[in-house]
Design a protein around this motif. Structure first.
Motif, PDB file in Angstrom:
ATOM      1  N   VAL A 128      -3.178   8.174   3.557  1.00 54.30           N
ATOM      2  CA  VAL A 128      -3.009   7.154   2.515  1.00 54.30           C
ATOM      3  C   VAL A 128      -1.795   6.311   2.911  1.00 54.30           C
ATOM      4  CG1 VAL A 128      -2.535   6.701   0.077  1.00 54.30           C
ATOM      5  CG2 VAL A 128      -4.009   8.622   0.717  1.00 54.30           C
ATOM      6  N   ASP A 129      -2.067   5.218   3.593  1.00 54.66           N
ATOM      7  CA  ASP A 129      -1.002   4.285   3.981  1.00 54.66           C
ATOM      8  C   ASP A 129      -0.948   3.262   2.850  1.00 54.66           C
ATOM      9  OD1 ASP A 129       0.924   3.121   5.628  1.00 54.66           O
ATOM     10  OD2 ASP A 129      -0.530   1.895   6.690  1.00 54.66           O
ATOM     11  N   ALA A 130      -0.209   3.634   1.816  1.00 49.92           N
ATOM     12  CA  ALA A 130      -0.393   3.014   0.494  1.00 49.92           C
ATOM     13  C   ALA A 130       0.114   1.579   0.382  1.00 49.92           C
ATOM     14  CB  ALA A 130       0.330   3.874  -0.535  1.00 49.92           C
TER      15      ALA A 130
ATOM     16  N   SER B  61     -11.350   2.667   5.301  1.00 52.63           N
ATOM     17  CA  SER B  61     -11.679   2.008   4.026  1.00 52.63           C
ATOM     18  C   SER B  61     -10.584   1.036   3.645  1.00 52.63           C
ATOM     19  CB  SER B  61     -11.754   3.031   2.891  1.00 52.63           C
ATOM     20  OG  SER B  61     -12.667   4.023   3.210  1.00 52.63           O
ATOM     21  N   ASP B  62     -10.943   0.123   2.817  1.00 55.05           N
ATOM     22  CA  ASP B  62      -9.938  -0.766   2.210  1.00 55.05           C
ATOM     23  C   ASP B  62     -10.604  -1.493   1.061  1.00 55.05           C
ATOM     24  OD1 ASP B  62      -7.007  -1.759   3.258  1.00 55.05           O
ATOM     25  OD2 ASP B  62      -7.965  -3.250   1.980  1.00 55.05           O
ATOM     26  N   ILE B  63      -9.782  -1.907   0.096  1.00 56.22           N
ATOM     27  CA  ILE B  63     -10.324  -2.660  -1.034  1.00 56.22           C
ATOM     28  C   ILE B  63     -10.761  -4.055  -0.570  1.00 56.22           C
ATOM     29  CG2 ILE B  63      -8.107  -3.639  -1.798  1.00 56.22           C
ATOM     30  CD1 ILE B  63      -8.990  -2.938  -4.696  1.00 56.22           C
ATOM     31  N   ARG B  64     -10.117  -4.552   0.483  1.00 58.61           N
ATOM     32  CA  ARG B  64     -10.452  -5.889   0.986  1.00 58.61           C
ATOM     33  C   ARG B  64     -11.496  -5.746   2.088  1.00 58.61           C
ATOM     34  NH1 ARG B  64      -4.843  -8.280   2.728  1.00 58.61           N
ATOM     35  NH2 ARG B  64      -4.582  -6.172   3.485  1.00 58.61           N
ATOM     36  N   GLU B  65     -12.732  -6.038   1.700  1.00 56.85           N
ATOM     37  CA  GLU B  65     -13.832  -5.814   2.646  1.00 56.85           C
ATOM     38  C   GLU B  65     -13.669  -6.621   3.929  1.00 56.85           C
ATOM     39  OE1 GLU B  65     -17.385  -5.308  -0.471  1.00 56.85           O
ATOM     40  OE2 GLU B  65     -17.993  -5.356   1.642  1.00 56.85           O
TER      41      GLU B  65
ATOM     42  N   GLY C  99      -4.633  -1.053  11.974  1.00 61.78           N
ATOM     43  CA  GLY C  99      -3.569  -0.697  12.922  1.00 61.78           C
ATOM     44  C   GLY C  99      -3.548   0.803  13.210  1.00 61.78           C
ATOM     45  N   LYS C 100      -3.553   1.595  12.126  1.00 63.00           N
ATOM     46  CA  LYS C 100      -3.470   3.052  12.345  1.00 63.00           C
ATOM     47  C   LYS C 100      -4.843   3.628  12.681  1.00 63.00           C
ATOM     48  CE  LYS C 100       0.692   3.196   9.731  1.00 63.00           C
ATOM     49  NZ  LYS C 100       0.588   1.851   9.143  1.00 63.00           N
ATOM     50  N   THR C 101      -5.906   2.993  12.198  1.00 57.33           N
ATOM     51  CA  THR C 101      -7.252   3.476  12.559  1.00 57.33           C
ATOM     52  C   THR C 101      -7.380   3.456  14.085  1.00 57.33           C
ATOM     53  OG1 THR C 101      -8.023   2.196  10.642  1.00 57.33           O
ATOM     54  CG2 THR C 101      -9.715   3.165  12.049  1.00 57.33           C
TER      55      THR C 101
ATOM     56  N   TRP D 237     -13.658   0.458  -0.239  1.00 60.07           N
ATOM     57  CA  TRP D 237     -13.241   1.443  -1.255  1.00 60.07           C
ATOM     58  C   TRP D 237     -12.135   0.840  -2.098  1.00 60.07           C
ATOM     59  CZ3 TRP D 237      -8.724   5.021  -1.250  1.00 60.07           C
ATOM     60  CH2 TRP D 237      -8.840   6.043  -2.208  1.00 60.07           C
ATOM     61  N   ASN D 238     -12.201   1.069  -3.439  1.00 57.71           N
ATOM     62  CA  ASN D 238     -11.170   0.472  -4.291  1.00 57.71           C
ATOM     63  C   ASN D 238     -10.243   1.513  -4.913  1.00 57.71           C
ATOM     64  OD1 ASN D 238     -12.695   1.689  -6.211  1.00 57.71           O
ATOM     65  ND2 ASN D 238     -13.296  -0.184  -7.295  1.00 57.71           N
ATOM     66  N   GLY D 239     -10.316   2.734  -4.427  1.00 62.58           N
ATOM     67  CA  GLY D 239      -9.406   3.762  -4.918  1.00 62.58           C
ATOM     68  C   GLY D 239      -9.924   4.512  -6.138  1.00 62.58           C
TER      69      GLY D 239
HETATM   70  C1  LIG Z   1       0.134  -0.869   3.901  1.00 63.66           C
HETATM   71  S1  LIG Z   1      -1.367  -1.700   3.901  1.00 63.66           S
HETATM   72  C2  LIG Z   1      -2.286  -0.842   5.125  1.00 63.66           C
HETATM   73  C3  LIG Z   1      -1.906  -1.141   6.558  1.00 63.66           C
HETATM   74  C4  LIG Z   1      -2.795  -0.469   7.554  1.00 63.66           C
HETATM   75  N1  LIG Z   1      -2.961   0.949   7.287  1.00 63.66           N
HETATM   76  C5  LIG Z   1      -2.307  -0.664   8.968  1.00 63.66           C
HETATM   77  O1  LIG Z   1      -1.790   0.288   9.571  1.00 63.66           O
HETATM   78  O2  LIG Z   1      -2.423  -1.769   9.488  1.00 63.66           O
HETATM   79  C6  LIG Z   1      -2.127  -1.138   2.413  1.00 63.66           C
HETATM   80  C7  LIG Z   1      -3.581  -1.487   2.268  1.00 63.66           C
HETATM   81  O3  LIG Z   1      -4.040  -0.935   1.033  1.00 63.66           O
HETATM   82  C8  LIG Z   1      -5.074  -1.750   0.559  1.00 63.66           C
HETATM   83  N2  LIG Z   1      -5.297  -1.478  -0.881  1.00 63.66           N
HETATM   84  C9  LIG Z   1      -4.626  -2.001  -1.923  1.00 63.66           C
HETATM   85  N3  LIG Z   1      -5.106  -1.516  -3.080  1.00 63.66           N
HETATM   86  C10 LIG Z   1      -6.101  -0.669  -2.762  1.00 63.66           C
HETATM   87  C11 LIG Z   1      -6.998   0.131  -3.519  1.00 63.66           C
HETATM   88  N4  LIG Z   1      -6.951   0.143  -4.845  1.00 63.66           N
HETATM   89  N5  LIG Z   1      -7.903   0.868  -2.870  1.00 63.66           N
HETATM   90  C12 LIG Z   1      -7.971   0.837  -1.522  1.00 63.66           C
HETATM   91  N6  LIG Z   1      -7.142   0.096  -0.730  1.00 63.66           N
HETATM   92  C13 LIG Z   1      -6.226  -0.639  -1.348  1.00 63.66           C
HETATM   93  C14 LIG Z   1      -4.607  -3.167   0.864  1.00 63.66           C
HETATM   94  O4  LIG Z   1      -5.696  -4.044   0.934  1.00 63.66           O
HETATM   95  C15 LIG Z   1      -3.885  -2.980   2.213  1.00 63.66           C
HETATM   96  O5  LIG Z   1      -4.700  -3.335   3.283  1.00 63.66           O
END
Ligand SMILES: C[S@@+](CC[C@H](N)C(=O)[O-])C[C@H]1O[C@@H](n2cnc3c(N)ncnc32)[C@H](O)[C@@H]1O
Length: 467
Positions: free
Chosen positions: A366-368, A316-320, A298-300, A343-345
């Protein structure tokens, strides 16, 4: 009873019976289900539901979740008044009752168990009474009104509760009426005082919980505005222009994904508060941005729309699998400068040499992952699920991700931290801890966005700069 119901008073009763059945099925899941997902699966299993049926059942089930805690309050009070009280002839002290209720339900398991114990017909009596007292309107014109002579005792108790709450501590009363678990009282008090929300804003914070936020759209370029508006209006949507990039859908019949302008990537559906987070990334042409927790992008997409292919964005995201969505959306909108990296953080990912050549990123977002307390309007079930334990493990994760991501910011560059939560622990607390451990960063600003200032979700953003 057939699954498909025509909408007329003849099978009104059948409709309620089926609603009860759906509610029972939902609360018989192992854990409290996320209602929108559960319903989508349920409807997909049974193609006999017409679209009006779906709207009505989902509206009523969402009301069930939205006001479920309040329904427990009413039922417990009713039982005390009409059962225990008639035997013992004792007056119930409302204050004591609130205290008893607060201590009785301390977790999602307590709530789920109580939902299961409660007869579903009775459950929906309270939901209907509460819904009728709210400002929300049913999307479908299928009555949830009760007949004059129905549920007389319940109506009496409901009125008494309303009256008693009017004379009570205002915060506790609002929490009960809006079905916010009382275990959040300290956090809400903290938010009100930290954000300095005035009385009207505090009231709005609660009253907005009665409805979903409207659908907000973000144009990928302001020059698309006329095209998009024309198509929306032609297709029967009622739309308001919020600013040069943002439109608000006041009313619409659904089917937005089928619009040509959506399929051509001219606009995205994105909550207003989320758009406002994106606006804090003031990337200039040619700059490098890393969206660390990009989800579906969304923000990308929003950042790409600022850069107009002049600059680079890593997502990046942990969920490929989510990154596949990012790629698909980027292709649709014609953004060629988005590079996806799982990326898994833990530690930094392997960026291309271009990042090293720039000495790091100009902007890191970091949209955590968070408790999503700011999205209760959309996903009311999540308010029951947040516990002290899961907040504490989220805090560890948030701080870890922020710490690692900060290592990719170039000197003079910016780190933007955001959540869709209003909890102090996940917001101000995280950036305070981060700054304490990283004196080479300074907080430029931080604020709450969306509800109660706007008709949107509630979110938090902080802009931090590296010296
Ligand atoms: C709030 S959502 C992001 C929403 C997105 N930025 C958007 O605007 O649509 C948080 C994201 O963090 C990811 N996430 C969770 N744990 C993570 C980790 N350890 N490393 C990287 N990403 C992670 C989740 O898979 C999720 O997609």
């Amino acid at each position: 009873m057939s699954e498909k119901q025509n909408i007329n008073t003849k099978n009104y009763e059948g409709r309620w019976l089926h609603l009860n059945k759906l509610w029972r099925a939902a609360i018989s899941q192992e854990t409290l289900p996320q209602m929108d997902r559960w319903l989508a699966q349920e409807f997909a299993k049974n193609s006999k539901y017409g679209s009006r049926d779906r709207r009505w059942y989902s509206e009523c089930l969402f009301a069930g979740i939205r006001y479920g805690y309040f329904a427990l309050f009413c039922e417990d009070f009713f039982n005390l008044k009409y059962k225990i009280n008639s035997e013992n002839k004792k007056e119930i002290h409302f204050q004591n009752f609130i205290q008893y209720f607060k201590n009785k339900y301390l977790s999602v398991e307590d709530i789920l168990q109580a939902f299961r114990k409660m007869n579903e017909e009775r459950f929906f009596i309270w939901i209907r009474l509460r819904y009728l007292a709210s400002n929300a309107k049913l999307q479908e014109n299928i009555s949830i009104e009760t007949n004059e002579n129905e549920f007389l005792n319940e109506k009496k108790v409901f009125l008494e509760i309303e009256k008693q709450l009017n004379h009570n501590n205002i915060l506790i009363s609002q929490m009960i009426m809006q079905s916010v678990p009382l275990w959040f009282i300290d956090q809400i008090e903290k938010r009100f005082s930290l954000s300095n929300w005035n009385k009207d804003q505090q009231d709005s914070f609660f009253s907005l919980l009665e409805s979903r936020p409207p659908m907000w759209l973000r144009l990928n370029d302001e020059k698309f505005k006329t095209n998009v508006l024309n198509e929306l209006i032609k297709e029967g949507f009622q739309v308001e222009v919020h600013n040069s990039f943002t439109l608000k859908v006041i009313e619409g019949k659904g089917g937005i994904f089928a619009l040509n302008s959506f399929r051509a990537g001219l606009f995205e559906i994105q909550d207003l508060a989320s758009q406002q987070i994106g606006e804090h990334i003031e990337a200039k042409f040619g700059q490098f941005v890393w969206d660390t927790c990009a989800g579906g992008g969304g923000k990308t997409q929003q950042i790409a729309s600022f850069l107009k292919n002049k600059g680079v964005i890593y997502a990046s995201d942990i969920r490929e699998y989510k990154l596949e969505e990012v790629k698909k959306r980027a292709r649709k909108s014609g953004f060629f400068n988005i590079r996806c990296l799982p990326w898994n953080g833990e530690g930094l990912p392997q960026f291309q040499k271009e990042v090293e050549n720039k000495n790091g990123f100009d902007w890191v977002l970091v949209d955590a992952p968070c408790s999503s307390s700011g999205t209760w309007r959309r996903n009311p079930d999540s308010k029951y699920r947040i516990t002290k334990e899961n907040i504490s493990s989220l805090m560890d994760l948030q701080l870890n991700i922020l710490q690692t991501a900060s290592e990719a910011v170039r000197s003079g560059g910016h780190l933007v931290y955001s959540t869709c939560s209003w909890l102090y622990e996940e917001n101000e607390n995280i950036i305070e801890c981060f700054i304490k451990n990283n004196p080479d960063f300074t907080i430029i600003n931080h604020k709450m966005l969306g509800s109660p200032m706007e008709n949107a979700d509630t979110m938090f953003v902080a802009v931090i700069q590296k010296k």
